[in-house]
Every structure is written in C-alpha cells, then in structure tokens.
Design a protein around this motif. Structure first.
Motif, mmCIF file in Angstrom:
data_model
loop_
_atom_site.group_PDB
_atom_site.id
_atom_site.type_symbol
_atom_site.label_atom_id
_atom_site.label_comp_id
_atom_site.label_asym_id
_atom_site.label_seq_id
_atom_site.Cartn_x
_atom_site.Cartn_y
_atom_site.Cartn_z
ATOM 1 N N PRO A 105 11.059 -15.668 -19.682
ATOM 2 C CA PRO A 105 12.305 -15.545 -19.233
ATOM 3 C C PRO A 105 12.107 -14.738 -17.920
ATOM 4 C CG PRO A 105 12.071 -14.251 -21.199
ATOM 5 C CD PRO A 105 10.960 -15.204 -21.023
ATOM 6 N N THR A 106 12.790 -15.115 -16.820
ATOM 7 C CA THR A 106 12.792 -14.380 -15.821
ATOM 8 C C THR A 106 13.573 -13.200 -15.869
ATOM 9 O OG1 THR A 106 14.588 -15.757 -14.751
ATOM 10 C CG2 THR A 106 12.325 -16.484 -14.232
ATOM 11 N N GLN A 107 13.078 -12.120 -15.494
ATOM 12 C CA GLN A 107 13.708 -10.831 -15.445
ATOM 13 C C GLN A 107 13.330 -10.079 -14.268
ATOM 14 O OE1 GLN A 107 11.828 -8.717 -18.877
ATOM 15 N NE2 GLN A 107 12.892 -10.006 -20.148
ATOM 16 N N GLU A 108 14.332 -9.263 -13.734
ATOM 17 C CA GLU A 108 14.168 -8.547 -12.521
ATOM 18 C C GLU A 108 13.320 -7.355 -12.834
ATOM 19 O OE1 GLU A 108 15.202 -8.861 -9.152
ATOM 20 O OE2 GLU A 108 16.072 -10.895 -10.172
ATOM 21 N N THR A 109 12.251 -7.147 -12.383
ATOM 22 C CA THR A 109 11.453 -6.148 -12.494
ATOM 23 C C THR A 109 11.814 -4.818 -11.555
ATOM 24 O OG1 THR A 109 9.729 -7.488 -12.973
ATOM 25 C CG2 THR A 109 8.960 -5.228 -12.458
ATOM 26 N N GLU A 110 12.038 -3.707 -11.991
ATOM 27 C CA GLU A 110 12.278 -2.447 -11.235
ATOM 28 C C GLU A 110 10.983 -1.902 -10.682
ATOM 29 O OE1 GLU A 110 13.959 2.062 -12.525
ATOM 30 O OE2 GLU A 110 14.906 0.145 -13.222
ATOM 31 N N ILE A 111 11.118 -1.843 -9.516
ATOM 32 C CA ILE A 111 9.980 -1.224 -8.866
ATOM 33 C C ILE A 111 10.032 0.289 -9.078
ATOM 34 C CG2 ILE A 111 9.027 -0.965 -6.462
ATOM 35 C CD1 ILE A 111 10.467 -3.267 -5.510
ATOM 36 N N ALA A 112 8.720 0.649 -9.476
ATOM 37 C CA ALA A 112 8.612 2.279 -9.622
ATOM 38 C C ALA A 112 8.715 2.860 -8.346
ATOM 39 C CB ALA A 112 7.312 2.447 -10.417
ATOM 40 N N SER A 113 9.239 4.019 -8.525
ATOM 41 C CA SER A 113 9.219 4.952 -7.314
ATOM 42 C C SER A 113 8.228 5.972 -7.343
ATOM 43 C CB SER A 113 10.740 5.750 -7.363
ATOM 44 O OG SER A 113 10.414 6.626 -8.658
ATOM 45 N N ALA A 114 7.492 6.071 -8.244
ATOM 46 C CA ALA A 114 6.259 6.959 -8.126
ATOM 47 C C ALA A 114 4.941 6.027 -7.353
ATOM 48 C CB ALA A 114 5.839 7.393 -9.293
ATOM 49 N N PRO A 115 4.069 6.490 -6.406
ATOM 50 C CA PRO A 115 3.197 5.925 -5.843
ATOM 51 C C PRO A 115 1.980 5.539 -7.018
ATOM 52 C CG PRO A 115 3.379 8.219 -5.307
ATOM 53 C CD PRO A 115 4.426 7.994 -6.148
ATOM 54 N N LEU A 116 1.407 4.417 -6.655
ATOM 55 C CA LEU A 116 0.324 3.768 -7.425
ATOM 56 C C LEU A 116 -0.834 5.077 -7.378
ATOM 57 C CD1 LEU A 116 -0.818 1.660 -9.174
ATOM 58 C CD2 LEU A 116 -1.774 0.518 -7.271
ATOM 59 N N SER A 117 -1.376 5.333 -8.479
ATOM 60 C CA SER A 117 -2.464 6.409 -8.361
ATOM 61 C C SER A 117 -3.896 5.513 -9.175
ATOM 62 C CB SER A 117 -2.325 7.548 -9.394
ATOM 63 O OG SER A 117 -3.340 8.401 -9.355
ATOM 64 N N LEU A 118 -4.678 5.435 -8.283
ATOM 65 C CA LEU A 118 -6.063 4.722 -8.475
ATOM 66 C C LEU A 118 -7.000 5.802 -8.891
ATOM 67 C CD1 LEU A 118 -6.058 2.035 -5.926
ATOM 68 C CD2 LEU A 118 -5.305 1.763 -8.292
ATOM 69 N N PRO A 119 -8.045 5.317 -10.244
ATOM 70 C CA PRO A 119 -8.892 6.329 -10.577
ATOM 71 C C PRO A 119 -10.210 6.441 -9.549
ATOM 72 C CG PRO A 119 -9.160 4.386 -11.838
ATOM 73 C CD PRO A 119 -7.733 4.291 -10.710
ATOM 74 N N VAL A 120 -10.311 5.551 -8.707
ATOM 75 C CA VAL A 120 -11.247 5.455 -7.609
ATOM 76 C C VAL A 120 -10.573 5.358 -6.412
ATOM 77 C CG1 VAL A 120 -12.932 5.001 -9.071
ATOM 78 C CG2 VAL A 120 -11.690 3.009 -7.812
ATOM 79 N N ALA A 121 -11.457 5.317 -5.217
ATOM 80 C CA ALA A 121 -11.088 5.155 -3.698
ATOM 81 C C ALA A 121 -11.054 3.671 -3.795
ATOM 82 C CB ALA A 121 -11.703 5.777 -2.755
ATOM 83 N N VAL A 122 -10.508 2.812 -2.893
ATOM 84 C CA VAL A 122 -10.701 1.372 -2.670
ATOM 85 C C VAL A 122 -10.784 1.159 -1.165
ATOM 86 C CG1 VAL A 122 -9.894 -1.228 -2.901
ATOM 87 C CG2 VAL A 122 -9.326 0.651 -4.787
ATOM 88 N N ARG A 123 -11.889 0.313 -0.952
ATOM 89 C CA ARG A 123 -12.385 -0.311 0.308
ATOM 90 C C ARG A 123 -12.217 -1.822 0.098
ATOM 91 N NH1 ARG A 123 -17.531 1.081 4.128
ATOM 92 N NH2 ARG A 123 -16.893 -0.888 5.527
ATOM 93 N N LEU A 124 -11.497 -2.500 0.808
ATOM 94 C CA LEU A 124 -11.574 -3.941 0.957
ATOM 95 C C LEU A 124 -11.565 -4.345 2.352
ATOM 96 C CD1 LEU A 124 -10.828 -6.590 -0.455
ATOM 97 C CD2 LEU A 124 -8.539 -5.984 -0.128
ATOM 98 N N ASP A 125 -12.791 -4.706 2.494
ATOM 99 C CA ASP A 125 -13.265 -5.134 3.849
ATOM 100 C C ASP A 125 -12.574 -6.581 4.327
ATOM 101 O OD1 ASP A 125 -14.780 -3.104 3.906
ATOM 102 O OD2 ASP A 125 -16.695 -4.211 3.547
ATOM 103 N N SER A 126 -12.445 -7.749 3.396
ATOM 104 C CA SER A 126 -11.978 -8.839 3.736
ATOM 105 C C SER A 126 -11.510 -9.431 2.392
ATOM 106 C CB SER A 126 -12.965 -9.818 4.403
ATOM 107 O OG SER A 126 -12.404 -10.956 4.523
ATOM 108 N N MET A 127 -9.984 -9.904 2.645
ATOM 109 C CA MET A 127 -9.542 -10.670 1.577
ATOM 110 C C MET A 127 -8.716 -11.887 2.172
ATOM 111 S SD MET A 127 -6.342 -9.754 -0.898
ATOM 112 C CE MET A 127 -5.236 -10.507 0.283
ATOM 113 N N GLU A 128 -8.964 -12.945 1.715
ATOM 114 C CA GLU A 128 -8.253 -14.006 2.014
ATOM 115 C C GLU A 128 -7.914 -15.044 1.008
ATOM 116 O OE1 GLU A 128 -8.525 -17.828 5.354
ATOM 117 O OE2 GLU A 128 -10.192 -16.455 5.020
ATOM 118 N N PHE A 129 -6.547 -15.193 0.505
ATOM 119 C CA PHE A 129 -5.917 -16.185 -0.104
ATOM 120 C C PHE A 129 -5.308 -17.249 0.503
ATOM 121 C CE2 PHE A 129 -5.511 -12.764 -3.619
ATOM 122 C CZ PHE A 129 -6.743 -12.571 -3.669
#
Length: 155
Positions: A105-129
C-alpha cells in the motif's frame, strides 16, 4: 596435548581464510554469498567478476512482498581496500533499464529531520543510471538519466 590443539586451531583459521577468499574473490563464491543473504528474492541472469575486482551483472530481478525491482545491467568498480581506512570508494557505478514497482500500500513517508550519519566516508567518482521507471499504483514516472559525483566529509 598442546600440539594437537594448536594444529586444530591453525587448520580452522586456514579454513576460515580460504573460505572467505573464495567467497569474495570468485564468481561462484559471490553468487553463493548473495544466495545466503537474499535467498530466492534475488535472481541474476549473468554474473561476471567478483566483489574484490569489480562486477558486471545483467538480468537482475529482486522481489519481495513490498516491491519488484529489475535492472537490465549493472557495473560496479570500487576500491574495497579503502574500507580499511574508513572510506567507501566507488570509482564507477552504472545501471540501465531500472524498473521499480511498489507492491505494498502506498504510504506517505515522513522525511527524517536528522541528517544521515554513515559509519564511513563515501567517495563516488561516477554514477550513472539510465532508463528508470518507477511505478506506484497507477502512477508511472520515467527518468531518462541520472548522473552523480559525490564525496562526504572524511570521518
């Protein structure tokens, strides 16, 4: 008494190291690892490469009670050794023919106000979809192309 115990410990460690190497460096090992973690939910028509060397997948289909996802092709090139220094470094991530269908069922998803915290740093050189289609109920959205380069702050 110590010698047999030490021999058994060494043999067990060798078995663990060789099994881990097989799971991470071979196509068969990678497929077995995915099968153990996702079971019958994930189907892959063609699998080339390994998690340590880079992957090229075609005919990907994932399905569960909430969603269906198909991807015609996906290529991943990354530097897994960088994880030891706290960095997820993806050199290239490409996917095409992406079709996502929401089954629940489609439900409205509440966007979290807290920033996303990742356990590692991320480097994305190239992404293409490319060729993205998102279906929710009777609503169909199509996106021709998304491209991204990104980097998070160092941890």
């Amino acid at each position: 008494m110590r010698r047999p115990v030490l021999t058994i410990i060494i043999l067990v460690l060798l078995l663990l190291v060789s099994s881990s190497a097989w799971l991470l460096t071979t196509e068969d090992g990678n497929q077995r690892l995915l099968s153990w973690t996702l079971g019958d939910k994930l189907q892959i028509k063609s699998y080339q490469g390994s998690l340590l060397e880079g992957l090229s997948l075609t005919g990907i289909a994932y399905s569960d009670a909430q969603l269906q996802l198909t991807v015609e092709s996906l290529q991943l090139h990354w530097r897994p050794v960088a994880l030891f220094s706290g960095l997820l470094h993806i050199e290239e991530l490409k996917a095409s023919g992406i079709h996502y269908t929401s089954l629940g069922p489609t439900q409205e998803t509440e966007i979290a106000s807290a920033p996303l915290s990742l356990p590692v740093a991320v480097r994305l050189d190239s992404m293409e979809f490319t060729g993205i289609q998102i279906t929710t109920g009777t609503d169909v959205q199509k996106i021709a192309r998304i491209a991204l380069q990104a980097k998070t702050a160092e941890k």
